[in-house]
Design a protein around this motif. Structure first.
Motif, PDB file in Angstrom:
ATOM      1  N   TRP A 208       0.871  -1.169   0.000  1.00 60.47           N
ATOM      2  CA  TRP A 208       0.000   0.000   0.000  1.00 60.47           C
ATOM      3  C   TRP A 208       0.907   1.217   0.000  1.00 60.47           C
ATOM      4  O   TRP A 208       1.851   1.315   0.781  1.00 60.47           O
ATOM      5  CB  TRP A 208      -0.889  -0.022   1.243  1.00 60.47           C
ATOM      6  CG  TRP A 208      -1.655   1.237   1.501  1.00 60.47           C
ATOM      7  CD1 TRP A 208      -2.402   1.944   0.611  1.00 60.47           C
ATOM      8  CD2 TRP A 208      -1.752   1.925   2.747  1.00 60.47           C
ATOM      9  NE1 TRP A 208      -2.969   3.041   1.219  1.00 60.47           N
ATOM     10  CE2 TRP A 208      -2.588   3.055   2.524  1.00 60.47           C
ATOM     11  CE3 TRP A 208      -1.249   1.711   4.019  1.00 60.47           C
ATOM     12  CZ2 TRP A 208      -2.903   3.950   3.537  1.00 60.47           C
ATOM     13  CZ3 TRP A 208      -1.561   2.595   5.026  1.00 60.47           C
ATOM     14  CH2 TRP A 208      -2.385   3.702   4.783  1.00 60.47           C
ATOM     15  N   SER A 218      -1.530  -5.547   3.943  1.00 60.36           N
ATOM     16  CA  SER A 218      -2.299  -6.015   5.099  1.00 60.36           C
ATOM     17  C   SER A 218      -2.633  -4.856   6.046  1.00 60.36           C
ATOM     18  O   SER A 218      -3.684  -4.864   6.691  1.00 60.36           O
ATOM     19  CB  SER A 218      -1.519  -7.089   5.857  1.00 60.36           C
ATOM     20  OG  SER A 218      -0.268  -6.585   6.293  1.00 60.36           O
ATOM     21  N   TYR A 220      -3.238  -1.731   5.087  1.00 61.99           N
ATOM     22  CA  TYR A 220      -4.350  -1.053   4.415  1.00 61.99           C
ATOM     23  C   TYR A 220      -5.678  -1.719   4.777  1.00 61.99           C
ATOM     24  O   TYR A 220      -6.652  -1.051   5.150  1.00 61.99           O
ATOM     25  CB  TYR A 220      -4.093  -1.074   2.911  1.00 61.99           C
ATOM     26  CG  TYR A 220      -5.292  -0.814   2.032  1.00 61.99           C
ATOM     27  CD1 TYR A 220      -5.688   0.477   1.735  1.00 61.99           C
ATOM     28  CD2 TYR A 220      -6.023  -1.875   1.501  1.00 61.99           C
ATOM     29  CE1 TYR A 220      -6.782   0.711   0.924  1.00 61.99           C
ATOM     30  CE2 TYR A 220      -7.112  -1.644   0.691  1.00 61.99           C
ATOM     31  CZ  TYR A 220      -7.488  -0.349   0.403  1.00 61.99           C
ATOM     32  OH  TYR A 220      -8.574  -0.130  -0.394  1.00 61.99           O
ATOM     33  N   GLN A 221      -5.722  -3.056   4.675  1.00 66.33           N
ATOM     34  CA  GLN A 221      -6.944  -3.784   5.024  1.00 66.33           C
ATOM     35  C   GLN A 221      -7.249  -3.658   6.519  1.00 66.33           C
ATOM     36  O   GLN A 221      -8.408  -3.532   6.922  1.00 66.33           O
ATOM     37  CB  GLN A 221      -6.791  -5.262   4.649  1.00 66.33           C
ATOM     38  CG  GLN A 221      -6.553  -5.521   3.175  1.00 66.33           C
ATOM     39  CD  GLN A 221      -7.771  -5.196   2.322  1.00 66.33           C
ATOM     40  OE1 GLN A 221      -8.859  -4.998   2.832  1.00 66.33           O
ATOM     41  NE2 GLN A 221      -7.576  -5.146   1.011  1.00 66.33           N
ATOM     42  N   ASP A 225     -10.662  -2.292   8.647  1.00 63.25           N
ATOM     43  CA  ASP A 225     -11.302  -3.084   9.700  1.00 63.25           C
ATOM     44  C   ASP A 225     -11.358  -2.306  11.017  1.00 63.25           C
ATOM     45  O   ASP A 225     -12.370  -2.340  11.728  1.00 63.25           O
ATOM     46  CB  ASP A 225     -10.547  -4.397   9.912  1.00 63.25           C
ATOM     47  CG  ASP A 225     -10.662  -5.334   8.718  1.00 63.25           C
ATOM     48  OD1 ASP A 225     -11.615  -5.177   7.929  1.00 63.25           O
ATOM     49  OD2 ASP A 225      -9.792  -6.217   8.569  1.00 63.25           O
ATOM     50  N   ARG A 244     -17.769  -0.632   4.868  1.00 60.13           N
ATOM     51  CA  ARG A 244     -16.660  -1.033   3.992  1.00 60.13           C
ATOM     52  C   ARG A 244     -16.969  -0.668   2.538  1.00 60.13           C
ATOM     53  O   ARG A 244     -16.079  -0.222   1.801  1.00 60.13           O
ATOM     54  CB  ARG A 244     -16.414  -2.536   4.114  1.00 60.13           C
ATOM     55  CG  ARG A 244     -15.849  -2.976   5.450  1.00 60.13           C
ATOM     56  CD  ARG A 244     -15.667  -4.484   5.496  1.00 60.13           C
ATOM     57  NE  ARG A 244     -14.641  -4.890   4.553  1.00 60.13           N
ATOM     58  CZ  ARG A 244     -13.346  -4.979   4.838  1.00 60.13           C
ATOM     59  NH1 ARG A 244     -12.915  -4.692   6.055  1.00 60.13           N
ATOM     60  NH2 ARG A 244     -12.466  -5.354   3.937  1.00 60.13           N
TER      61      ARG A 244
END
Length: 286
Positions: A208, A218, A220-221, A225, A244
């Motif tokens: 990212w 990971s 970024y995700q 969350d 989301r």
């Protein structure tokens, strides 16, 4: 805020414009007095009202004073040395996103009477689509169908930061502060985090790209969350899946905003525009 003026009348003759690797700020100065260094920026009356409104939140950097000179308002802040732009530690990103969720939840429960909460989202989509077509910049119909399909419950709209980017977040002694509310307005709450996340590298799927630094995808995700879970923890009625989806849509919108501004300024042939155009297709394919 202090009631007395800490600035002498000739402060501008000793102040320096702030320059960063990104830009020179035309209305932000550094000023040294009594062995202390301050940041002074011009603000609008709406921004002053916004800072007062957000004063209960300890992560909104409040000015030491508001100084009026002729027809201009100047806010005086303590100078903090580090920003997220300069930090590699992802913990600061996590903390900033948690605080952003708190800001949005606060705003959803304390909607100011002096701001217009009317928001015509479908007209925005139609207007942008028409403008791009008129400038011979075409995207697949699936993009516009995706944007216009968004359902807009009233609780998803309120006051947002409007320019939530790493250089508007400061760090001091492990604390994270938000600054620069000049673009404070009524919009989707998720537009703030979509803007923050939209600086993505469109060529490498394992990383990212945020403000000239590379981080694991990971993270970024994880930030998505963290935001959605925090909103849900603060208000169980907040739907994580819908949140989301809106974050995803506002990532796309941020790239469209860049292209719109470039077309208006005649700079649509730059590499930066090409990167943003590719990012839109990348998001549509993801």
């Amino acid at each position: 805020m202090n009631e007395h003026h800490m600035l002498p009348k000739n402060w501008k003759t000793h102040a320096k414009l702030i320059e960063t690797p990104i830009r020179q700020y035309e209305n932000v100065f550094t000023y040294e007095a009594n062995w202390n260094e301050y940041v002074i920026k011009t603000i609008l009356s709406d921004e002053e009202e916004c800072l007062k409104f957000l004063s209960p939140l300890d992560f909104i950097l409040q000015p030491l004073e508001i100084y009026k000179e002729k027809d201009s308002l100047y806010a005086v802040f303590p100078k903090y040395e580090k920003s997220l732009l300069e930090e590699k530690n992802p913990n600061f990103f996590r903390k900033a996103i948690i605080q952003l969720a708190y800001l949005h939840e606060f705003n959803s429960n304390h909607k100011p009477q002096w701001m217009n909460m009317w928001f015509d989202y479908p007209s925005q989509v139609l207007s942008l689509h028409t403008f791009f077509d008129s400038m011979n910049l075409y995207f697949p119909q699936s993009l516009w169908d995706l944007l216009i399909s968004e359902v807009i419950p009233e609780e998803t709209i309120g006051m947002v930061h409007g320019d939530f980017l790493p250089f508007n977040i400061l760090i001091q002694h492990e604390n994270v502060f938000f600054i620069d509310f000049a673009n404070w307005r009524c919009d989707f709450y998720e537009r703030d985090i979509g803007r923050f996340l939209s600086a993505r590298n469109t060529f490498k799927k394992t990383v990212w790209y945020s403000e000239w630094r590379y981080y694991p995808l990971s993270l970024y995700q994880e930030l998505i969350d963290i935001y959605c879970k925090t909103r849900n923890d603060l208000n169980p009625q907040y739907n994580i899946q819908d949140g989301r989806k809106r974050i995803f849509l506002w990532e796309i919108w941020n790239h469209l905003d860049v292209l719109e501004a470039s077309l208006l300024h005649g700079t649509s042939d730059t590499q930066w525009c090409m990167i943003n155009k590719k990012a839109i297709y990348h998001l549509l394919d993801s």
